[in-house]
Design an enzyme around this catalytic site. Structure first.
Site, mmCIF file in Angstrom:
data_model
loop_
_atom_site.group_PDB
_atom_site.id
_atom_site.type_symbol
_atom_site.label_atom_id
_atom_site.label_comp_id
_atom_site.label_asym_id
_atom_site.label_seq_id
_atom_site.Cartn_x
_atom_site.Cartn_y
_atom_site.Cartn_z
ATOM 1 C CB SER A 27 -0.918 0.008 1.225
ATOM 2 O OG SER A 27 -0.151 -0.111 2.408
ATOM 3 C CB VAL A 28 3.331 2.564 2.205
ATOM 4 C CG1 VAL A 28 4.346 3.678 2.368
ATOM 5 C CG2 VAL A 28 2.140 2.805 3.125
ATOM 6 C CB ALA A 29 6.997 1.249 -0.516
ATOM 7 C CD GLN A 30 6.085 -0.341 -7.559
ATOM 8 O OE1 GLN A 30 4.860 -0.396 -7.570
ATOM 9 N NE2 GLN A 30 6.792 -0.194 -8.672
ATOM 10 C CB VAL A 31 10.062 -4.647 -2.964
ATOM 11 C CG1 VAL A 31 11.425 -5.320 -2.955
ATOM 12 C CG2 VAL A 31 9.770 -4.026 -1.609
ATOM 13 C CE LYS A 40 8.925 -0.508 2.044
ATOM 14 N NZ LYS A 40 8.746 -0.977 3.440
ATOM 15 C CG ASP A 44 2.748 -3.915 8.932
ATOM 16 O OD1 ASP A 44 1.598 -4.358 9.109
ATOM 17 O OD2 ASP A 44 3.106 -3.365 7.877
#
Length: 548
Positions: free
Chosen positions: A134-138, A152, A287
């Site tokens: 939801s906040v970042a992608q890798v 990231k 998390d």
């Protein structure tokens, strides 16, 4: 008053819910079943917009609504025992399979942040993301020195979206404070503030990298948990480069079984890791949904995504440890006393009644494996007990409670026969012995011995000075106390009221005397002299203020 930004956001939420036909969920609730006929009035019913299963539509709606809604879905996905199978399976895709942003945009962000072309940093770089949240992608990559890494990248414009949704949460919390009777106990505004702080911390990848480094040090020689290394030279606020790990996602139970991973050991280690983070280090991964946890073939946890970390105060830590221990020992009286001592329930609560209520909730779940415990029923009973005894929400513990819920959900998926209580009890007993028992006292004495040795030569002189001042009558004792200050303020207030009462009474008596004097003829107001009115009104005001 709802500001325009919040109003537009509410309208957008309504549009998304209608687009995916989620009115179906609302009218399936028990409360609204008598009104199910209203579904025929829904635009989605006539326009045929309910394409796909209900789980798929719910997942897509949460994805469209943004990061905060996705995180809510992630939390739900860890408790598939409380969800219908079709919904639980779809929500699990939110853990690392949110639609990614454009590949070329990710490349631009990386090059802009590192201020060099990508080719100068990486010998290989995969433009397609390995995972997207939801906040970042890798993205995967390889350094010129040969190490496999992951890169990231924060989603562009993510802070603006989060600010909008957090603003909406604040508005809802303020409305709850004004119009909801339970708001004083549940503290919605404080909970939103805590969430606001947490979610904004997640937008700084330098902070996340520091969290990862700290957790790595805490478990440097552990056989239970491995934390990948951070490459600080290539880490910025919106880009982070970290060692790539290889393992099986913790949610892929069939794959773990095929590889011969000891699921019972894995479940037990998960519980031990949680308690080690909370009570040994006071620094825990908050998390821990399946998208962020992997397992090696020898039942070792491999963690990623350290944007949300938690800690508790030392006082809360001690109360929590004592609560857990008393709970494991079925000492419900001690549990009740601890809740009152910590201020989590009002001081005037009757201990015997609270003890009885806790026993009624907790006793049925002991000596049962996870698969036989209905946590939906248990949570309902706990909420009822909390409401009955006016138990307040502790916002500083919300992250911890969420994490414990995640850990218990992982344990249920890995090994449903796990005895959660017996797994945790030995660890807590050892912790309590080291922190509170004789060993802890000795360790504290040993820790402070150098400072005590430094101050020891000064003690004779200080004692001589005190005794000398006392013999001459010059010894002064200065004592400050919050309670004493409060008493002094109250006494001063009462003193002022006494003076006002005396003055007011005197003025009223004077007015009465003047009114009764013969031959006294000052200015008249009606049938009474003006002086009498002035003295009477002033006396009445002073007397009223004194009695208020």
């Amino acid at each position: 008053m709802i500001n325009p930004t919040t109003a537009f956001r509410l309208i957008r939420i309504q549009r998304v819910l209608l687009r995916y036909g989620l009115d179906e969920f609302v009218f399936n609730l028990h409360l609204f079943r008598p009104l199910r006929y209203l579904t025929y009035l829904s635009p989605s019913y006539f326009l045929g917009k309910r394409k796909g299963s209900r789980g798929e539509r719910l997942r897509k709606a949460l994805e469209d609504l943004g990061p905060i809604f996705v995180k809510f879905g992630q939390i739900l996905s860890t408790r598939q025992d409380l969800l219908p199978p079709d919904i639980g399976e779809e929500l699990s895709r939110l853990q690392d399979n949110v639609p990614p942003f454009a590949d070329d945009l990710a490349r631009q962000i990386i090059e802009s942040s590192l201020e060099v072309p990508i080719e100068e940093v990486f010998s290989t770089f995969s433009p397609s993301p390995l995972a997207s949240a939801s906040v970042a992608q890798v993205h995967t990559a390889t350094l010129h020195t040969g190490e496999d890494v992951v890169v990231k990248v924060l989603r562009p414009g993510i802070e603006k979206i989060i600010n909008s949704d957090v603003g909406l949460l604040y508005t809802l919390a303020e409305l709850a404070n004004k119009y909801w009777g339970e708001a004083k106990r549940l503290k919605p505004l404080d909970v939103v503030k805590e969430f606001d702080h947490t979610i904004h911390d997640e937008l700084d990848l330098v902070r996340e990298a520091a969290n990862a480094s700290q957790l790595r040090r805490n478990f440097e020689h552990s056989e239970h948990l491995y934390v990948p290394d951070v490459y600080w030279d290539y880490t910025r606020q919106n880009v982070m480069v970290m060692e790539r790990i290889y393992g099986t996602p913790i949610g892929k139970i069939d794959q773990l079984r095929e590889k011969g991973v000891d699921l019972k050991l894995l479940a037990e280690r998960g519980v031990e890791i949680f308690f080690a983070q909370v009570f040994r280090d006071n620094f825990f991964h908050a998390d821990m949904h399946p998208g962020n946890i992997f397992a090696s073939d020898d039942a070792k946890y491999l963690a990623v995504d350290f944007g949300i970390m938690g800690s508790v105060t030392l006082e809360d830590q001690r109360y929590l440890a004592e609560n857990f221990l008393a709970f494991f020992q079925r000492d419900y009286l001690r549990v009740a006393q601890l809740h009152i001592e910590s201020g989590w329930v009002p001081k005037e609560t009757r201990v015997d009644e609270f003890e009885s209520a806790i026993r009624a909730v907790c006793e049925p779940i002991f000596e049962k494996p996870l698969k036989e415990i209905s946590y939906g029923h248990l949570l309902l009973r706990l909420f009822q007990t909390a409401r009955r005894f006016d138990m307040e929400v502790q916002p500083q513990l919300v992250l911890l409670q969420k994490t414990l819920l995640n850990i218990e959900g992982l344990g249920r998926q890995l090994y449903p026969d796990l005895d959660l209580w017996q797994t945790a009890k030995p660890y807590l007993e050892e912790w309590y012995k080291n922190k509170v028992g004789p060993k802890a006292t000795f360790n504290k004495l040993k820790e402070h011995l150098p400072m005590m040795g430094e101050k020891l030569p000064e003690l004779p002189e200080m004692m001589y000075q005190v005794l000398s001042d006392a013999s001459k009558g010059e010894l002064e004792v200065k004592w400050r106390s919050a309670q004493l200050e409060e008493i002094k303020q109250q006494m001063a207030k009462n003193h002022r009221k006494s003076i006002m009462a005396i003055c007011g009474g005197s003025l009223l008596i004077s007015a009465a005397v003047i009114l009764g004097l013969d031959g006294f003829s000052p200015l008249m107001l009606g049938d009474a002299p003006l002086t009498t009115w002035v003295l009477g009104v002033l006396g009445g005001i002073l007397l009223f203020n004194a009695l208020d």
